[in-house]
Design a protein around this motif. Structure first.
Motif, mmCIF file in Angstrom:
data_model
loop_
_atom_site.group_PDB
_atom_site.id
_atom_site.type_symbol
_atom_site.label_atom_id
_atom_site.label_comp_id
_atom_site.label_asym_id
_atom_site.label_seq_id
_atom_site.Cartn_x
_atom_site.Cartn_y
_atom_site.Cartn_z
ATOM 1 N N VAL A 52 0.850 -1.188 0.000
ATOM 2 C CA VAL A 52 0.000 0.000 0.000
ATOM 3 C C VAL A 52 0.886 1.237 0.000
ATOM 4 O O VAL A 52 1.625 1.462 0.958
ATOM 5 N N GLN A 53 0.797 2.026 -1.088
ATOM 6 C CA GLN A 53 1.550 3.265 -1.182
ATOM 7 C C GLN A 53 0.657 4.468 -1.505
ATOM 8 O O GLN A 53 1.135 5.597 -1.457
ATOM 9 N N ASP A 54 -0.590 4.222 -1.822
ATOM 10 C CA ASP A 54 -1.531 5.302 -2.075
ATOM 11 C C ASP A 54 -1.801 6.033 -0.761
ATOM 12 O O ASP A 54 -2.228 5.407 0.227
ATOM 13 N N ALA A 55 -1.569 7.350 -0.741
ATOM 14 C CA ALA A 55 -1.678 8.122 0.505
ATOM 15 C C ALA A 55 -3.066 8.024 1.129
ATOM 16 O O ALA A 55 -3.205 7.936 2.351
ATOM 17 N N GLY A 56 -4.106 8.019 0.296
ATOM 18 C CA GLY A 56 -5.464 7.922 0.827
ATOM 19 C C GLY A 56 -5.720 6.586 1.499
ATOM 20 O O GLY A 56 -6.336 6.533 2.574
ATOM 21 N N LEU A 57 -5.234 5.512 0.887
ATOM 22 C CA LEU A 57 -5.422 4.183 1.472
ATOM 23 C C LEU A 57 -4.555 4.007 2.717
ATOM 24 O O LEU A 57 -4.989 3.400 3.699
ATOM 25 N N VAL A 58 -3.341 4.567 2.693
ATOM 26 C CA VAL A 58 -2.489 4.528 3.890
ATOM 27 C C VAL A 58 -3.207 5.218 5.049
ATOM 28 O O VAL A 58 -3.236 4.704 6.180
ATOM 29 N N ALA A 59 -3.832 6.360 4.765
ATOM 30 C CA ALA A 59 -4.569 7.094 5.805
ATOM 31 C C ALA A 59 -5.767 6.287 6.302
ATOM 32 O O ALA A 59 -6.041 6.244 7.509
ATOM 33 N N GLN A 60 -6.478 5.632 5.390
ATOM 34 C CA GLN A 60 -7.622 4.798 5.779
ATOM 35 C C GLN A 60 -7.173 3.667 6.701
ATOM 36 O O GLN A 60 -7.802 3.405 7.737
ATOM 37 N N LEU A 61 -6.094 2.997 6.332
ATOM 38 C CA LEU A 61 -5.565 1.915 7.167
ATOM 39 C C LEU A 61 -5.160 2.444 8.541
ATOM 40 O O LEU A 61 -5.405 1.797 9.560
ATOM 41 N N GLY A 62 -4.553 3.620 8.566
ATOM 42 C CA GLY A 62 -4.159 4.218 9.833
ATOM 43 C C GLY A 62 -5.355 4.453 10.734
ATOM 44 O O GLY A 62 -5.303 4.182 11.942
ATOM 45 N N LYS A 63 -6.454 4.931 10.172
ATOM 46 C CA LYS A 63 -7.672 5.166 10.962
ATOM 47 C C LYS A 63 -8.268 3.850 11.452
ATOM 48 O O LYS A 63 -8.728 3.764 12.593
ATOM 49 N N THR A 71 -7.325 4.947 19.783
ATOM 50 C CA THR A 71 -6.602 6.210 19.790
ATOM 51 C C THR A 71 -6.873 6.973 18.503
ATOM 52 O O THR A 71 -7.437 6.420 17.552
ATOM 53 N N ASP A 72 -6.446 8.210 18.461
ATOM 54 C CA ASP A 72 -6.500 8.995 17.227
ATOM 55 C C ASP A 72 -5.113 9.117 16.601
ATOM 56 O O ASP A 72 -4.969 9.669 15.512
ATOM 57 N N ALA A 73 -4.090 8.631 17.276
ATOM 58 C CA ALA A 73 -2.713 8.715 16.782
ATOM 59 C C ALA A 73 -2.538 7.813 15.565
ATOM 60 O O ALA A 73 -3.287 6.858 15.366
ATOM 61 N N ASN A 74 -1.532 8.110 14.754
ATOM 62 C CA ASN A 74 -1.244 7.304 13.568
ATOM 63 C C ASN A 74 -0.385 6.104 13.960
ATOM 64 O O ASN A 74 0.812 6.259 14.208
ATOM 65 N N PRO A 75 -0.957 4.919 13.990
ATOM 66 C CA PRO A 75 -0.194 3.737 14.391
ATOM 67 C C PRO A 75 0.913 3.351 13.419
ATOM 68 O O PRO A 75 1.771 2.547 13.757
ATOM 69 N N TYR A 76 0.881 3.929 12.194
ATOM 70 C CA TYR A 76 1.917 3.632 11.204
ATOM 71 C C TYR A 76 3.002 4.713 11.189
ATOM 72 O O TYR A 76 3.885 4.698 10.342
ATOM 73 N N TYR A 77 2.932 5.650 12.136
ATOM 74 C CA TYR A 77 3.974 6.647 12.365
ATOM 75 C C TYR A 77 4.320 7.489 11.139
ATOM 76 O O TYR A 77 5.447 7.940 10.985
ATOM 77 N N GLY A 78 3.362 7.672 10.238
ATOM 78 C CA GLY A 78 3.594 8.511 9.069
ATOM 79 C C GLY A 78 4.391 7.849 7.965
ATOM 80 O O GLY A 78 4.835 8.525 7.029
ATOM 81 N N ALA A 79 4.573 6.546 8.014
ATOM 82 C CA ALA A 79 5.322 5.846 6.957
ATOM 83 C C ALA A 79 4.563 5.956 5.634
ATOM 84 O O ALA A 79 3.344 5.807 5.599
ATOM 85 N N PRO A 80 5.263 6.173 4.523
ATOM 86 C CA PRO A 80 4.595 6.293 3.227
ATOM 87 C C PRO A 80 4.214 4.957 2.596
ATOM 88 O O PRO A 80 3.396 4.905 1.686
ATOM 89 N N THR A 81 4.823 3.879 3.071
ATOM 90 C CA THR A 81 4.544 2.545 2.538
ATOM 91 C C THR A 81 4.147 1.627 3.677
ATOM 92 O O THR A 81 4.811 1.570 4.704
ATOM 93 N N ILE A 82 3.053 0.891 3.447
ATOM 94 C CA ILE A 82 2.585 -0.108 4.407
ATOM 95 C C ILE A 82 2.563 -1.458 3.686
ATOM 96 O O ILE A 82 1.969 -1.581 2.615
ATOM 97 N N LEU A 83 3.210 -2.437 4.271
ATOM 98 C CA LEU A 83 3.211 -3.796 3.718
ATOM 99 C C LEU A 83 2.369 -4.661 4.645
ATOM 100 O O LEU A 83 2.767 -4.946 5.767
#
Length: 173
Positions: A52-63, A71-83
């Motif tokens: 996952v590298q699409d910023a919108g999908l990364v944000a969705q996964l974070g939520k 929590t409301d914090a970003n559990p992926y710590y702002g990483a641009p790529t999620i595997l």
């Protein structure tokens, strides 16, 4: 004796602060390749990696992940790529298999100069209707379970140093 693997094992640390820039595709390919060579029970190779590298999908996964965490914090710590790593639940070793994939990819990320962090709660995320819909879009049936995710990116700052190893870690029988 080659010591590169031992160096990666000893010096790789979980990174929790990433630059916004997307990672190099060649480095991503090497990380993914390392994941595919992870050991699996009976050599079944049941895990699947979703990139996952699409910023919108990364944000969705974070939520989604933050909701499970409460929590409301970003559990992926702002990483641009999620595997995301999934594995077939009908395999007795599916959790171990997926975990080995994640470990291989963390070591590979370190070896190509990138930071990473293993993130949990993907099992719970992908048991929700929203998660099941994403799995369906990716061609994954409900026979798969989320094992974990790897947040990957360029480190902002230095990697943390390893803590000293605890006393009694090894017992010789």
């Amino acid at each position: 004796m080659k010591r590169e693997v031992l160096d990666a094992i000893k010096n790789r640390r979980s990174l929790r602060k990433f630059k916004a820039e997307q990672i190099d595709l060649e480095k991503l390919g090497l990380i993914l390749e390392a994941g595919t060579f992870a050991p699996t029970g009976n050599g079944a190779q049941s895990p699947v990696i979703v990139v996952v590298q699409d910023a919108g999908l990364v944000a969705q996964l974070g939520k989604m992940n933050a909701k499970v965490l409460g929590t409301d914090a970003n559990p992926y710590y702002g990483a641009p790529t999620i595997l995301l790593v999934f594995a077939a639940k009908n395999r007795r070793t599916y959790i171990e298999d997926g975990s080995c994939v994640l470990q291989n990819m963390m070591l590979a990320a370190y070896s190509v100069g990138l930071g990473s962090c293993w993130i949990h709660r993907e099992r719970e995320m992908f048991e929700t209707p929203e998660g099941k819909e994403l799995m369906k879009q990716w061609g994954l049936s409900e026979d798969y379970a989320g094992i974990g995710a790897l947040a990957v990116g360029v480190a902002e700052g230095e990697l943390p140093a390893a803590a000293p190893r605890k006393e009694g870690y090894i017992i010789r029988a």
